[in-house]
Design a protein around this motif. Structure first.
Motif, PDB file in Angstrom:
ATOM      1  N   GLU A 181     -53.705 -55.299  38.937  1.00  6.31           N
ATOM      2  CA  GLU A 181     -54.324 -55.826  40.159  1.00  6.31           C
ATOM      3  C   GLU A 181     -53.351 -56.761  40.876  1.00  6.31           C
ATOM      4  OE1 GLU A 181     -56.873 -56.153  43.179  1.00  6.31           O
ATOM      5  OE2 GLU A 181     -57.343 -54.921  41.433  1.00  6.31           O
ATOM      6  N   ASN A 182     -52.667 -57.615  40.115  1.00  2.00           N
ATOM      7  CA  ASN A 182     -51.682 -58.524  40.709  1.00  2.00           C
ATOM      8  C   ASN A 182     -50.499 -57.753  41.291  1.00  2.00           C
ATOM      9  OD1 ASN A 182     -53.016 -60.032  38.269  1.00  2.00           O
ATOM     10  ND2 ASN A 182     -52.397 -61.607  39.726  1.00  2.00           N
TER      11      ASN A 182
ATOM     12  N   GLU B 224     -51.543 -56.392  44.520  1.00  2.00           N
ATOM     13  CA  GLU B 224     -51.578 -57.415  45.570  1.00  2.00           C
ATOM     14  C   GLU B 224     -50.182 -57.657  46.147  1.00  2.00           C
ATOM     15  OE1 GLU B 224     -53.488 -60.818  43.813  1.00  2.00           O
ATOM     16  OE2 GLU B 224     -55.396 -59.739  43.614  1.00  2.00           O
ATOM     17  N   VAL B 225     -49.163 -57.598  45.295  1.00  4.73           N
ATOM     18  CA  VAL B 225     -47.778 -57.737  45.775  1.00  4.73           C
ATOM     19  C   VAL B 225     -47.454 -56.578  46.716  1.00  4.73           C
ATOM     20  CG1 VAL B 225     -45.347 -57.702  45.085  1.00  4.73           C
ATOM     21  CG2 VAL B 225     -46.993 -59.071  43.781  1.00  4.73           C
TER      22      VAL B 225
ATOM     23  N   TYR C 294     -45.596 -58.458  36.958  1.00  5.37           N
ATOM     24  CA  TYR C 294     -47.039 -58.242  36.767  1.00  5.37           C
ATOM     25  C   TYR C 294     -47.309 -56.882  36.146  1.00  5.37           C
ATOM     26  CZ  TYR C 294     -48.216 -62.331  39.650  1.00  5.37           C
ATOM     27  OH  TYR C 294     -48.358 -63.595  40.157  1.00  5.37           O
TER      28      TYR C 294
ATOM     29  N   GLU D  47     -41.871 -60.306  41.221  1.00  2.31           N
ATOM     30  CA  GLU D  47     -43.302 -60.461  40.975  1.00  2.31           C
ATOM     31  C   GLU D  47     -43.973 -59.145  40.589  1.00  2.31           C
ATOM     32  OE1 GLU D  47     -45.303 -62.512  44.202  1.00  2.31           O
ATOM     33  OE2 GLU D  47     -43.429 -63.520  44.708  1.00  2.31           O
TER      34      GLU D  47
ATOM     35  N   LYS E 277     -39.978 -59.840  46.168  1.00  6.86           N
ATOM     36  CA  LYS E 277     -41.379 -59.773  45.730  1.00  6.86           C
ATOM     37  C   LYS E 277     -41.610 -58.628  44.743  1.00  6.86           C
ATOM     38  CE  LYS E 277     -43.626 -61.837  49.712  1.00  6.86           C
ATOM     39  NZ  LYS E 277     -44.502 -61.609  50.860  1.00  6.86           N
TER      40      LYS E 277
ATOM     41  N   LYS F 221     -50.803 -56.416  34.426  1.00  6.37           N
ATOM     42  CA  LYS F 221     -51.655 -57.065  35.428  1.00  6.37           C
ATOM     43  C   LYS F 221     -51.559 -56.229  36.704  1.00  6.37           C
ATOM     44  CE  LYS F 221     -51.004 -61.661  33.480  1.00  6.37           C
ATOM     45  NZ  LYS F 221     -50.409 -62.994  33.693  1.00  6.37           N
TER      46      LYS F 221
END
Length: 173
Positions: free
Chosen positions: A127-128, A131-132, A120, A116, A112, A125
């Motif tokens: 915010e993304n 979130e990860v 991001y 990811e 992750k 990004k």
């Protein structure tokens, strides 16, 4: 009898000036780590982990965030390796099961973060990416609650650091 060495004054001045500038630069970088980590829940953990990477000494908040993501992936990978060894030494199926759960958690956390979170982050990004980190934090926290005592230290450290990393990433928003 003393030996006299003639050193041009301009050379002495430029060496002293260079040393002053480099120490000022490192003081600013240390200040950036301290300033960034001061806003987190576990500033000592934040500072210790970020200072473990030499790149942090010259990084700004954005650089510290990326380094933090990379370090999370590295530390999760190291913990996954330990969890894998624990699976092989389980004395019962129940013990094997909880150790395998933690191995899976850490193994998927590495993916992750690396696949990811960093993607991001590089796309700005934030915010993304955050979130990860929230997802990874939740999974690591869960591993800490199911009773694999051999992973307690790693669970605690990564739980605290990912909590701090969420805060650091939010400073970029």
């Amino acid at each position: 009898m003393a030996v006299k060495v003639g050193v041009p004054l301009y050379l002495v001045i430029s060496v002293v000036f260079s040393l002053l500038l480099s120490s000022h630069h490192f003081a600013e970088a240390d200040n950036e780590i301290a300033k960034t980590c001061a806003l987190t829940e576990y500033p000592d953990v934040c500072t210790t982990i970020l200072e473990s990477d030499s790149r942090s000494s010259s990084a700004n908040i954005t650089g510290l965030s990326r380094i933090g993501l990379e370090l999370t992936g590295t530390k999760a990978s190291e913990t996954a390796a330990v969890a894998y060894k624990l699976i092989n030494n389980a004395s019962s199926y129940a013990e094997w099961d909880i150790r395998a759960t933690c191995f899976h958690i850490y193994n998927s956390s590495v993916e992750k973060i690396n696949q990811e979170g960093l993607k991001y982050f590089d796309e700005r990004k934030y915010e993304n990416a955050s979130e990860v980190v929230v997802s990874v934090n939740g999974e690591i926290h869960y591993c800490g609650t199911i009773g694999v005592v051999e992973l307690n230290e790693s669970n605690t450290l990564l739980d605290k650091f990912t909590t701090d990393l969420k805060t650091i990433l939010h400073q970029l928003l």
